[in-house]
Design a protein around this motif. Structure first.
Motif, mmCIF file in Angstrom:
data_model
loop_
_atom_site.group_PDB
_atom_site.id
_atom_site.type_symbol
_atom_site.label_atom_id
_atom_site.label_comp_id
_atom_site.label_asym_id
_atom_site.label_seq_id
_atom_site.Cartn_x
_atom_site.Cartn_y
_atom_site.Cartn_z
ATOM 1 N N ASP A 168 2.228 2.868 3.360
ATOM 2 C CA ASP A 168 1.288 3.931 2.944
ATOM 3 C C ASP A 168 2.035 5.148 2.397
ATOM 4 O OD1 ASP A 168 -1.209 5.050 2.438
ATOM 5 O OD2 ASP A 168 -1.552 5.717 4.481
ATOM 6 N N HIS B 142 -6.225 -0.001 6.593
ATOM 7 C CA HIS B 142 -6.362 0.908 7.758
ATOM 8 C C HIS B 142 -7.129 0.218 8.889
ATOM 9 C CE1 HIS B 142 -4.420 4.508 6.201
ATOM 10 N NE2 HIS B 142 -5.046 4.300 5.064
ATOM 11 N N LYS C 255 -0.538 3.347 -5.904
ATOM 12 C CA LYS C 255 -1.877 3.823 -6.258
ATOM 13 C C LYS C 255 -1.805 5.133 -7.015
ATOM 14 C CE LYS C 255 -3.266 2.155 -1.728
ATOM 15 N NZ LYS C 255 -3.798 0.856 -2.127
ATOM 16 N N HIS D 199 0.865 -1.198 0.000
ATOM 17 C CA HIS D 199 0.000 0.000 0.000
ATOM 18 C C HIS D 199 0.893 1.236 0.000
ATOM 19 C CE1 HIS D 199 -3.781 2.114 1.874
ATOM 20 N NE2 HIS D 199 -2.929 3.043 1.452
ATOM 21 N N HIS E 4 -9.735 1.520 1.137
ATOM 22 C CA HIS E 4 -9.357 2.277 2.338
ATOM 23 C C HIS E 4 -10.600 2.291 3.237
ATOM 24 C CE1 HIS E 4 -6.068 3.806 -0.169
ATOM 25 N NE2 HIS E 4 -5.561 4.420 0.879
ATOM 26 N N HIS F 86 1.345 5.354 -1.979
ATOM 27 C CA HIS F 86 0.910 6.398 -2.913
ATOM 28 C C HIS F 86 2.185 7.154 -3.292
ATOM 29 C CE1 HIS F 86 -3.341 6.469 -0.986
ATOM 30 N NE2 HIS F 86 -2.624 5.865 -0.068
#
Ligand code: DI6
Ligand code: FE
Length: 409
Positions: A314, A262, A138, A69, A239, A71
Motif C-alpha cells: 500500500d 483492505h 494507482k 497495491h 478499496h 500509491h
C-alpha cells in the motif's frame, strides 16, 4: 545431447509455491532459463550447459515478489499529519480538516511529470530491494482529469525506465476534490464521463479502482464508476471495508473485481461473495499498523471461505509509508496472523492473480523467470525478519537486476 540455457541456477532450495498451502519446497533442483522464461526445473545433469551459471549454495530461491497495491507516485510527504496523529488525532479527522489525501493532492497537482517521476523512482527501487519484480501503481492524488492522467503516465514511464513490470490502476475516485465538495456526484460524473474513457483510450490504465468508504465514495457511486469501467472494457478493483463495513466486498464481487483490498470490516457474507467470484482479498497490514487500527481482517473466516489472500505494501504517504514487501509479509504474519507460507503465497502467486497475471508468481515451467534469491535457507525467515535486507539477487525476465541484492553485480 546437450541442452543449452541462458542461465542455470544450481544448489538452491526452491520454494516453488506450486502447492496451495505449503512452500512446495524442492532441494537441489536446477532451474534453466531461456529467453526470460523458466525452461527447465529438474535434476542436475552433465548435459545441461549454460552461458551463465549461478551456484546458490543452499540459499532460498522464490518467485520474485509482486506488490499488487501501491500509491507510490505522489509529491509531498505527510509529516504534519503524522505528527498530529501521534498527538492522538484520527486519520478521518485529519482528512476532514484539510489534511489527508487532499494535502497530497495539492502537492501532486503542482508537480510536473518529471518531478513526479524523479520522486517515484527511489520508491520503486525500495520495493525492488525487497525482491519485487511487479508493482501495481494507482493514481488518485490528482483528482482532476489532467493530473490523474499525468500520474498514470508517470507510472507507465517507471515501467519503461526500470526493469520492473508496472500495472496501473486509475483511482480517480480516491477522494472528492475541493472543487466538488458541494457536488460529489458531479465529480463521479467527471470520473465516469471523462477520466475513465480517456485513460482507456490512451492506454494508461490496466484497471479501475475506487475507495468505497463514508469519507470517500458510496456503494451507489462506486456502482456508476464500475459501470463506466465495464463500458471502457477495463477490469475493476476496490478499496473495500477498510474503516467501516459498507458492503464493499459484496460490491466488488458482484462486478467480478480482480481484487478487494483492505477488508478489515468485511462480514462472512462478503467473504462468501469474494470466494464465489474468485476475487482476491488483498491484505494491507502496513496501513492497519501505521494507523494503529485494532480491527483485523477476518483471516480465519477467509480461510474457511476459501478466499485467496494476497499481501501488499500500500506504499502511500498517508496510511502506509512502507517501502518493503518483506516488511509487509512480516506484518501480515505478526499483525494479521498469516502463516509465513500464506504470507509468501500472498506476496507472489495470489498477488499476481490480483493483477490478473497468470505468467508469474510460481516457479514452474513456462513462467516468467522473475526470481528472488535470498540470504536465508528457510522461507519462514522472510516473514520473521523486520526490515532486514535479505535479498541476495533478483532476476526479472531472466536478467539479473544490478544493485538491488547483497550479491554485488
Ligand atoms: N486507503 C488507504 O489506506 C490509502 N488510500 C486509501 O484509499 C490512504 C491514502 C492516503 O492517505 O494518502
Ligand atoms: Fe490503498
Amino acid at each position: 545431447m546437450s541442452v543449452h540455457f541462458d542461465t542455470l541456477v544450481t544448489g538452491a532450495r526452491i520454494a516453488t509455491l506450486g502447492v496451495s498451502d505449503d512452500y512446495g519446497l524442492i532441494n537441489d533442483a536446477v532451474i534453466g532459463i531461456v529467453d526470460g522464461r523458466i525452461a527447465y526445473l529438474g535434476p542436475r545433469s552433465t548435459e545441461l550447459t549454460s552461458s551463465e551459471l549461478v551456484d546458490a549454495e543452499g540459499r532460498l530461491l522464490t518467485p520474485a515478489l509482486v506488490d499488487c497495491h501501491t500509491h507510490l507516485v505522489f509529491a509531498g510527504e505527510r509529516l504534519a499529519d503524522f505528527e498530529r496523529r501521534l498527538q492522538g488525532d484520527g486519520y478521518a479527522e485529519i482528512a476532514a480538516d484539510g489534511g489527508g489525501i487532499k494535502r497530497t493532492m495539492a502537492a501532486t497537482r503542482k508537480a510536473t511529470e518529471d518531478e513526479l517521476f524523479d520522486l517515484a523512482v527511489p520508491r520503486a527501487l525500495w520495493l525492488m530491494r525487497s525482491g519485487v519484480a511487479t508493482i501495481e501503481i494507482k493514481s488518485g492524488y490528482g483528482l482532476a482529469v489532467d493530473s490523474e492522467l499525468r500520474m498514470l503516465r508517470v507510472a507507465r514511464r517507471l515501467g519503461e525506465a526500470l526493469p520492473v513490470t508496472v500495472s496501473t490502476s486509475l483511482l480517480g475516485a480516491h477522494a472528492v476534490p475541493p472543487e466538488f465538495t458541494e457536488d460529489p456526484d458531479g465529480y463521479v460524473d467527471l470520473v465516469c464521463e471523462e477520466m475513465i474513457p480517456r485513460a482507456a483510450a490512451e492506454g494508461l490504465a490496466d484497471a479501475i479502482d475506487a475507495f468505497c468508504e463514508s469519507i470517500a465514495f458510496s456503494p451507489q457511486q462506486v456502482e456508476r464508476i464500475f459501470a463506466a469501467a465495464a463500458a471502457a472494457g477495463l477490469p475493476v478493483r476496490l478499496h473495500a471495508d477498510q474503516l467501516s463495513d459498507l458492503g464493499g466486498a459484496e460490491l466488488a464481487a458482484s462486478h467480478g473485481a480482480l481484487s478487494a483490498d483492505h477488508l478489515e470490516h468485511t462480514t462472512a457474507a462478503g467473504l462468501e461473495a469474494l470466494a464465489a467470484a474468485g476475487t482476491v482479498a488483498v491484505l494491507i497490514p502496513g496501513a492497519a499498523t501505521f494507523l494503529d487500527e485494532s480491527q483485523r481482517p477476518p483471516i480465519a473466516a477467509m480461510r474457511r471461505a476459501g478466499v485467496r489472500m494476497a499481501v501488499a505494501s500500500d506504499l502511500n504517504p498517508g496510511s502506509a509509508p512502507l517501502g518493503s514487501m518483506q516488511l509487509a509479509m512480516a506484518l501480515a504474519a505478526t499483525r494479521f496472523g498469516l502463516t509465513p507460507a500464506e504470507a509468501l503465497h500472498g506476496a507472489t502467486r495470489h498477488a499476481a492473480a490480483a493483477l490478473g497475471m497468470a505468467d508469474r508468481g510460481e516457479v514452474r515451467l513456462g513462467q516468467r523467470a522473475d526470481l528472488a534469491l535470498w540470504d536465508v535457507e528457510d522461507p519462514a525467515a522472510l516473514s520473521y525478519w523486520f526490515g532486514a535486507p535479505l535479498l541476495s539477487q533478483l532476476w526479472i525476465e531472466g536478467t539479473v537486476v544490478d544493485g538491488v541484492g547483497s550479491n554485488a553485480g
